[in-house]
Design a protein around this motif. Structure first.
Motif, PDB file in Angstrom:
ATOM      1  N   ILE A   1       7.655   6.047 -25.626  1.00 32.81           N
ATOM      2  CA  ILE A   1       6.666   5.619 -26.607  1.00 32.81           C
ATOM      3  C   ILE A   1       7.129   4.371 -27.353  1.00 32.81           C
ATOM      4  O   ILE A   1       6.389   3.391 -27.444  1.00 32.81           O
ATOM      5  N   TRP A   2       8.359   4.381 -27.886  1.00 29.57           N
ATOM      6  CA  TRP A   2       8.806   3.214 -28.661  1.00 29.57           C
ATOM      7  C   TRP A   2       9.019   2.017 -27.752  1.00 29.57           C
ATOM      8  O   TRP A   2       8.428   0.961 -27.945  1.00 29.57           O
ATOM      9  N   GLU A   3       9.892   2.158 -26.757  1.00 24.49           N
ATOM     10  CA  GLU A   3      10.240   1.011 -25.910  1.00 24.49           C
ATOM     11  C   GLU A   3       9.057   0.525 -25.084  1.00 24.49           C
ATOM     12  O   GLU A   3       8.871  -0.669 -24.907  1.00 24.49           O
ATOM     13  N   GLY A   4       8.269   1.461 -24.563  1.00 25.80           N
ATOM     14  CA  GLY A   4       7.192   1.070 -23.661  1.00 25.80           C
ATOM     15  C   GLY A   4       5.908   0.634 -24.326  1.00 25.80           C
ATOM     16  O   GLY A   4       5.195  -0.216 -23.817  1.00 25.80           O
ATOM     17  N   ILE A   5       5.612   1.211 -25.500  1.00 28.33           N
ATOM     18  CA  ILE A   5       4.316   0.955 -26.110  1.00 28.33           C
ATOM     19  C   ILE A   5       4.443   0.383 -27.521  1.00 28.33           C
ATOM     20  O   ILE A   5       3.935  -0.688 -27.822  1.00 28.33           O
ATOM     21  N   ALA A   6       5.118   1.137 -28.389  1.00 31.47           N
ATOM     22  CA  ALA A   6       5.116   0.777 -29.815  1.00 31.47           C
ATOM     23  C   ALA A   6       5.906  -0.487 -30.115  1.00 31.47           C
ATOM     24  O   ALA A   6       5.490  -1.293 -30.950  1.00 31.47           O
ATOM     25  N   LYS A   7       7.035  -0.696 -29.465  1.00 32.79           N
ATOM     26  CA  LYS A   7       7.844  -1.880 -29.757  1.00 32.79           C
ATOM     27  C   LYS A   7       7.090  -3.177 -29.445  1.00 32.79           C
ATOM     28  O   LYS A   7       7.099  -4.091 -30.265  1.00 32.79           O
ATOM     29  N   PRO A   8       6.434  -3.275 -28.284  1.00 37.18           N
ATOM     30  CA  PRO A   8       5.653  -4.498 -28.050  1.00 37.18           C
ATOM     31  C   PRO A   8       4.543  -4.692 -29.086  1.00 37.18           C
ATOM     32  O   PRO A   8       4.272  -5.817 -29.498  1.00 37.18           O
ATOM     33  N   ILE A   9       3.921  -3.591 -29.524  1.00 36.76           N
ATOM     34  CA  ILE A   9       2.892  -3.710 -30.557  1.00 36.76           C
ATOM     35  C   ILE A   9       3.531  -4.155 -31.866  1.00 36.76           C
ATOM     36  O   ILE A   9       3.011  -5.026 -32.556  1.00 36.76           O
ATOM     37  N   TYR A  10       4.673  -3.559 -32.207  1.00 36.93           N
ATOM     38  CA  TYR A  10       5.392  -3.932 -33.427  1.00 36.93           C
ATOM     39  C   TYR A  10       5.739  -5.425 -33.398  1.00 36.93           C
ATOM     40  O   TYR A  10       5.538  -6.128 -34.379  1.00 36.93           O
ATOM     41  N   GLU A  11       6.239  -5.900 -32.263  1.00 41.04           N
ATOM     42  CA  GLU A  11       6.606  -7.316 -32.153  1.00 41.04           C
ATOM     43  C   GLU A  11       5.386  -8.218 -32.266  1.00 41.04           C
ATOM     44  O   GLU A  11       5.443  -9.291 -32.869  1.00 41.04           O
ATOM     45  N   ALA A  12       4.262  -7.775 -31.704  1.00 42.33           N
ATOM     46  CA  ALA A  12       3.025  -8.558 -31.828  1.00 42.33           C
ATOM     47  C   ALA A  12       2.549  -8.575 -33.274  1.00 42.33           C
ATOM     48  O   ALA A  12       2.129  -9.622 -33.780  1.00 42.33           O
ATOM     49  N   ILE A  13       2.632  -7.432 -33.929  1.00 44.18           N
ATOM     50  CA  ILE A  13       2.238  -7.354 -35.346  1.00 44.18           C
ATOM     51  C   ILE A  13       3.144  -8.257 -36.177  1.00 44.18           C
ATOM     52  O   ILE A  13       2.679  -9.007 -37.024  1.00 44.18           O
ATOM     53  N   HIS A  14       4.434  -8.165 -35.934  1.00 44.48           N
ATOM     54  CA  HIS A  14       5.409  -8.943 -36.705  1.00 44.48           C
ATOM     55  C   HIS A  14       5.176 -10.449 -36.550  1.00 44.48           C
ATOM     56  O   HIS A  14       5.440 -11.220 -37.467  1.00 44.48           O
TER      57      HIS A  14
END
Length: 187
Positions: free
Chosen positions: A28-41
């Protein structure tokens, strides 16, 4: 005998914690949430919000963070209830819909961490969670599970290269089938 049962229960609980952590961290974090977090950031509007958050009262930030975290966790629990009740698609949709909110909440935590840590109970809870994660990651079960998952990833990669590489006969057949379907659907 009681000691043996206690030991097995502890191992089972540790295994469940490790598997839960691995699912959340790896998938969940590495595959999905981290890319979203980086896009948000990377969003310029959030960089402006980040600058404004520096002037916000720590209690207000804590309230916002707690509300967002509660929403994210409630979505996760409800999604789990939907899974268990057999409503897999609805549970999956709900769970996936919570991921951007979770990524935003994580972003909020990162940019306001200093203010949030001003609350003693919050800092204690955060440090306790970090120690628990360190304990899970240092366990033998975690190490062995990660080694096993690495072997699975290697096997999946080999299968992917064998059947889905650019020059794979399988891919060529799929491309030909796609072209035929495309022609048939046009006529």
């Amino acid at each position: 005998m009681l000691s043996s049962i206690k030991h097995k229960v502890i191992l089972l609980l540790q295994l469940l914690l490790v598997l839960t952590y691995i699912i959340f961290e790896e998938l969940i974090w590495e595959g999905i949430a981290k890319p979203i977090y980086e896009a948000i950031h990377a969003l310029k509007i959030l960089q402006k919000i980040e600058a404004k958050l520096e002037r916000v009262n720590p209690s207000a930030i804590l309230a916002i963070f707690v509300v967002l975290l509660t929403i994210v966790e409630a979505f996760g629990v409800y999604a789990g209830m939907l899974f268990v009740s057999g409503q897999m698609v609805l549970g999956l949709v709900l769970y996936i819909s919570k991921i951007p909110i979770a990524a935003f909440t994580f972003w909020l935590f990162r940019v306001t961490e200093e203010k949030l840590m001003q609350f003693g109970w919050f800092k204690w809870l955060y440090e306790w969670i970090m120690r628990a994660i360190d304990w899970i990651k240092s366990s033998e079960i975690h190490r062995r599970t990660m080694e096993y998952l690495l072997q699975v990833k290697i096997r999946i990669k080999a299968l992917k290269e064998k059947y889905f590489s650019g020059e794979s006969p399988f891919i060529e057949k799929m491309k030909q089938l796609y072209k035929r379907l495309k022609v048939l659907l046009r006529t």
